[in-house]
Design a protein around this motif. Sequence first.
Motif, mmCIF file in Angstrom:
data_model
loop_
_atom_site.group_PDB
_atom_site.id
_atom_site.type_symbol
_atom_site.label_atom_id
_atom_site.label_comp_id
_atom_site.label_asym_id
_atom_site.label_seq_id
_atom_site.Cartn_x
_atom_site.Cartn_y
_atom_site.Cartn_z
ATOM 1 N N ASP A 153 0.549 -1.308 0.229
ATOM 2 C CA ASP A 153 0.351 0.104 -0.338
ATOM 3 C C ASP A 153 0.946 1.252 -0.145
ATOM 4 O O ASP A 153 0.116 2.253 0.413
ATOM 5 N N GLN A 154 1.850 1.104 -0.407
ATOM 6 C CA GLN A 154 2.892 2.255 -0.707
ATOM 7 C C GLN A 154 3.486 2.428 -1.930
ATOM 8 O O GLN A 154 3.509 1.566 -2.376
ATOM 9 N N PRO A 182 -8.023 1.088 -5.864
ATOM 10 C CA PRO A 182 -9.139 1.113 -4.680
ATOM 11 C C PRO A 182 -8.651 2.242 -3.828
ATOM 12 O O PRO A 182 -6.989 2.380 -4.124
ATOM 13 N N GLU A 183 -9.386 3.316 -3.171
ATOM 14 C CA GLU A 183 -8.955 4.442 -2.653
ATOM 15 C C GLU A 183 -8.089 4.335 -2.270
ATOM 16 O O GLU A 183 -6.741 5.282 -1.684
ATOM 17 N N TYR A 184 -6.953 3.193 -1.164
ATOM 18 C CA TYR A 184 -6.505 2.509 -0.092
ATOM 19 C C TYR A 184 -5.159 2.668 -0.621
ATOM 20 O O TYR A 184 -3.595 2.648 -0.281
ATOM 21 N N MET A 185 -4.688 2.922 -2.543
ATOM 22 C CA MET A 185 -3.391 2.365 -3.246
ATOM 23 C C MET A 185 -2.742 4.173 -3.110
ATOM 24 O O MET A 185 -3.574 4.844 -3.611
#
Length: 360
Positions: free
Chosen positions: A21-22, A312-315
């Motif tokens: 996710d970073q 996805p929003e968390y990406m």
Amino acid sequence: MEAVVVDAGSKLLKAGFAIPDQSPSMIIPSQMKGTPEDGSLDDVSLSDVTVDPVVRGYVKDWEAMEDLLHFVLYTGLGWEMGNEGQILFTDPLSTPKAVKEQLVQLMFETFNISGFYASEQAVLSLYAVGRISGCTIDIGHGKIDIAPVIEGAVQHIASRRFVIGGIDLTRLLAQKLSKSNPLVKLHDSDVEKIKEQYSCCAEDDLAYEKTQLSCPEEQHTLPDGQVITIGRERYTVGEALFQPSILGLESHGIVEQLVRSISTVSSENHRQLLENTVLCGGTTSMTGFEERFQKEASLCSSAIRPSLVKPPEYMPENLTTYSAWVGGAILAKVVFPQNQHITKGDYDENGPSIVHRKCF
């Protein structure tokens, strides 16, 4: 220690520890400055000597690639000699077998890594948006790859690779700007920056025709103080992807190529592939590209319209630029803990050809 993921493109190399996710901790130019073999710099400016380890997506200069990876792994990511970890590489579409074997050999014999894995960029870009089936359109610096993927497997018979990319759009822009600004001396690096800052896509081909008749102009000051005028040229760059005749090519635009590629796959998979289309590569982040793509998709010849998957929003932001790296980080979390990778023992026993049996 986390596994390292490396995505080596023709323009940029993306590398970092597998934290999905970073964004990758290193995004650096692949092109390197070179020095003459005898170490002399007579009659040549150092800045004029450049080496490209990766050309049109594939490694071409292995000595330069070794130097680049040495810098990335030991200096950039802090690996220690004698305590090297595991590594996952992203493979461009249709990477020749010899290139795969040479890479795994380099990593085990020169870098003494403890584990290796490689996976195709198209599959990894889908993983990054939470899919295992779909179709990727990857517009890179040196190539365009269109790859249908079903259940994590690239459909090679239906895939298409075009040896054009961002570098060709840069050359097109240089040509157009030189015509409209004949007195200005342009360097490649200046044109590249102008392309990234100004290029965009018209809403459709009619809107593009209008820009050729009248278009607002902007003044841009180059680093050496010269002033250049940029007008309709900015739209020509994006239009070339939808009308390749601008580049002198007799081929269909990007959306029609996608539809034709998928039409060669079994019809029961058409909907799943077209409705899970993923754009990746730096060029797809051009202003207006996504909107133009969707407009062309609504007009295309296919009964099922291509539609784009949103990340996805968390990406991390700008995922399209390094989606293959993010997918590689996700996959590394699976293959290494579950021992699906190539170990040093596997390599010593089987040699470089092991890569074709374990990485597919």
